[in-house]
Design a protein around this motif. Structure first.
Motif, PDB file in Angstrom:
ATOM      1  N   LEU A 151       0.829  -1.212   0.000  1.00  0.00           N
ATOM      2  CA  LEU A 151       0.000   0.000   0.000  1.00  0.00           C
ATOM      3  C   LEU A 151       0.863   1.260   0.000  1.00  0.00           C
ATOM      4  O   LEU A 151       0.589   2.213  -0.730  1.00  0.00           O
ATOM      5  CB  LEU A 151      -0.952  -0.006   1.197  1.00  0.00           C
ATOM      6  CG  LEU A 151      -2.075  -1.036   1.150  1.00  0.00           C
ATOM      7  CD1 LEU A 151      -2.759  -1.144   2.510  1.00  0.00           C
ATOM      8  CD2 LEU A 151      -3.082  -0.683   0.068  1.00  0.00           C
ATOM      9  N   LEU A 152       1.895   1.244   0.832  1.00  0.00           N
ATOM     10  CA  LEU A 152       2.787   2.402   0.880  1.00  0.00           C
ATOM     11  C   LEU A 152       3.536   2.572  -0.437  1.00  0.00           C
ATOM     12  O   LEU A 152       3.680   3.696  -0.938  1.00  0.00           O
ATOM     13  CB  LEU A 152       3.775   2.265   2.040  1.00  0.00           C
ATOM     14  CG  LEU A 152       3.206   2.498   3.437  1.00  0.00           C
ATOM     15  CD1 LEU A 152       4.219   2.084   4.498  1.00  0.00           C
ATOM     16  CD2 LEU A 152       2.794   3.951   3.620  1.00  0.00           C
ATOM     17  N   GLU A 180       4.690   5.599  -5.265  1.00  0.00           N
ATOM     18  CA  GLU A 180       4.833   5.621  -6.730  1.00  0.00           C
ATOM     19  C   GLU A 180       3.915   6.679  -7.342  1.00  0.00           C
ATOM     20  O   GLU A 180       4.312   7.389  -8.281  1.00  0.00           O
ATOM     21  CB  GLU A 180       4.529   4.238  -7.305  1.00  0.00           C
ATOM     22  CG  GLU A 180       5.630   3.230  -7.023  1.00  0.00           C
ATOM     23  CD  GLU A 180       5.209   1.787  -7.255  1.00  0.00           C
ATOM     24  OE1 GLU A 180       4.037   1.523  -7.622  1.00  0.00           O
ATOM     25  OE2 GLU A 180       6.061   0.894  -7.050  1.00  0.00           O
ATOM     26  N   GLN A 181       2.703   6.808  -6.815  1.00  0.00           N
ATOM     27  CA  GLN A 181       1.793   7.851  -7.296  1.00  0.00           C
ATOM     28  C   GLN A 181       2.377   9.236  -7.009  1.00  0.00           C
ATOM     29  O   GLN A 181       2.285  10.143  -7.841  1.00  0.00           O
ATOM     30  CB  GLN A 181       0.419   7.719  -6.654  1.00  0.00           C
ATOM     31  CG  GLN A 181      -0.370   6.524  -7.140  1.00  0.00           C
ATOM     32  CD  GLN A 181      -1.690   6.368  -6.393  1.00  0.00           C
ATOM     33  OE1 GLN A 181      -2.017   7.125  -5.492  1.00  0.00           O
ATOM     34  NE2 GLN A 181      -2.454   5.362  -6.783  1.00  0.00           N
ATOM     35  N   ALA A 225      10.880   3.711  -4.612  1.00  0.00           N
ATOM     36  CA  ALA A 225       9.587   3.708  -3.918  1.00  0.00           C
ATOM     37  C   ALA A 225       9.406   2.449  -3.070  1.00  0.00           C
ATOM     38  O   ALA A 225       8.912   2.518  -1.940  1.00  0.00           O
ATOM     39  CB  ALA A 225       8.443   3.846  -4.919  1.00  0.00           C
ATOM     40  N   ARG A 226       9.788   1.314  -3.594  1.00  0.00           N
ATOM     41  CA  ARG A 226       9.654   0.057  -2.837  1.00  0.00           C
ATOM     42  C   ARG A 226      10.569   0.076  -1.616  1.00  0.00           C
ATOM     43  O   ARG A 226      10.170  -0.331  -0.527  1.00  0.00           O
ATOM     44  CB  ARG A 226       9.968  -1.136  -3.744  1.00  0.00           C
ATOM     45  CG  ARG A 226       9.877  -2.490  -3.102  1.00  0.00           C
ATOM     46  CD  ARG A 226       8.502  -2.953  -2.730  1.00  0.00           C
ATOM     47  NE  ARG A 226       7.569  -2.940  -3.832  1.00  0.00           N
ATOM     48  CZ  ARG A 226       6.290  -3.252  -3.709  1.00  0.00           C
ATOM     49  NH1 ARG A 226       5.802  -3.630  -2.555  1.00  0.00           N
ATOM     50  NH2 ARG A 226       5.476  -3.192  -4.732  1.00  0.00           N
ATOM     51  N   PHE A 253      11.181   0.819   4.218  1.00  0.00           N
ATOM     52  CA  PHE A 253      11.678   1.605   5.350  1.00  0.00           C
ATOM     53  C   PHE A 253      10.520   2.057   6.245  1.00  0.00           C
ATOM     54  O   PHE A 253      10.563   1.889   7.462  1.00  0.00           O
ATOM     55  CB  PHE A 253      12.467   2.830   4.852  1.00  0.00           C
ATOM     56  CG  PHE A 253      12.713   3.832   5.943  1.00  0.00           C
ATOM     57  CD1 PHE A 253      13.669   3.587   6.919  1.00  0.00           C
ATOM     58  CD2 PHE A 253      11.957   4.991   6.027  1.00  0.00           C
ATOM     59  CE1 PHE A 253      13.868   4.496   7.955  1.00  0.00           C
ATOM     60  CE2 PHE A 253      12.151   5.905   7.051  1.00  0.00           C
ATOM     61  CZ  PHE A 253      13.107   5.658   8.015  1.00  0.00           C
ATOM     62  N   PHE A 254       9.480   2.642   5.653  1.00  0.00           N
ATOM     63  CA  PHE A 254       8.353   3.127   6.458  1.00  0.00           C
ATOM     64  C   PHE A 254       7.587   1.981   7.113  1.00  0.00           C
ATOM     65  O   PHE A 254       7.097   2.123   8.241  1.00  0.00           O
ATOM     66  CB  PHE A 254       7.425   4.023   5.633  1.00  0.00           C
ATOM     67  CG  PHE A 254       7.955   5.415   5.478  1.00  0.00           C
ATOM     68  CD1 PHE A 254       8.056   6.264   6.562  1.00  0.00           C
ATOM     69  CD2 PHE A 254       8.384   5.879   4.242  1.00  0.00           C
ATOM     70  CE1 PHE A 254       8.572   7.555   6.437  1.00  0.00           C
ATOM     71  CE2 PHE A 254       8.896   7.161   4.103  1.00  0.00           C
ATOM     72  CZ  PHE A 254       8.992   8.001   5.197  1.00  0.00           C
TER      73      PHE A 254
END
Length: 191
Positions: A132-133, A138-139, A152-153, A158-159
């Motif tokens: 989801l993150l 990416e958006q 992004a991945r 990380f998050f």
């Protein structure tokens, strides 16, 4: 002739989830579950099969709720930084308000290492958060909010790891200053 169920299974799963969340899997006895759900052992086994199967249903429910909350927080956000900050700050606030509960997924990861089915549920929940993150990040890259040079991945991982860690720190009662300082540093990953 089979008897009809005299309790709401969905409500029972919710109550069991709350009990497991408060006490942990190992510390929750079958007798406590029966008492919390106000059902007999025959009804329990007919509806859930075993304590472990009920626990897995509770983990699935929690992970689904967690993913839904995450989607609401970031899905369609016009700006990713404030959305991520709000999300992480809300988790910090949850832990400050009730540090004993923490996150059921984090709790399960530390309590159920010898249960492969529970470990699989934990991994799936973590991967769902990551996915989801990653989609939201990416958006944000497509909108030019985050440099396309960023992975992004990797940021999502990380998050996701930060979320798990901040929930553990919350249970350890590290306090607001510690959590907010960590959040400020984490947010720099998006710069």
């Amino acid at each position: 002739m089979a008897r009809t169920r005299e309790f709401d299974v969905d409500q029972a799963v919710g109550r069991a989830m709350d009990l497991f969340w408060r006490r942990g899997y190992a510390e929750t006895s079958l007798q406590e579950l029966l008492q919390e759900l106000a059902i007999g052992s025959g009804s329990f086994y007919a509806a859930f099969g075993s304590k472990e199967e009920l626990y897995l249903r509770c983990l699935d429910r929690y992970a689904s709720l967690q993913a839904g909350d995450l989607e609401k927080a970031i899905d369609g956000a016009t700006e990713i930084r404030p959305a991520v900050r709000r999300l992480l700050a809300s988790l910090i606030e949850l832990d400050l308000a009730d540090p004993t509960r923490g996150c059921l997924v984090v709790n399960a990861s530390t309590q159920c290492g010898d249960q492969p089915s529970a470990a699989e549920r934990v991994t799936a929940a973590i991967r769902r958060v990551e996915s989801l993150l990653a989609g939201a990040l990416e958006q944000a890259q497509a909108r030019g909010e985050i440099s396309s040079d960023k992975d992004a991945r990797g940021l999502a991982r990380f998050f996701t790891t930060f979320i798990q860690g901040i929930r553990v720190a919350g249970r350890a009662r590290v306090g607001r200053e510690f959590a907010e300082d960590a959040l400020s540093v984490a947010m720099r990953a998006l710069d």
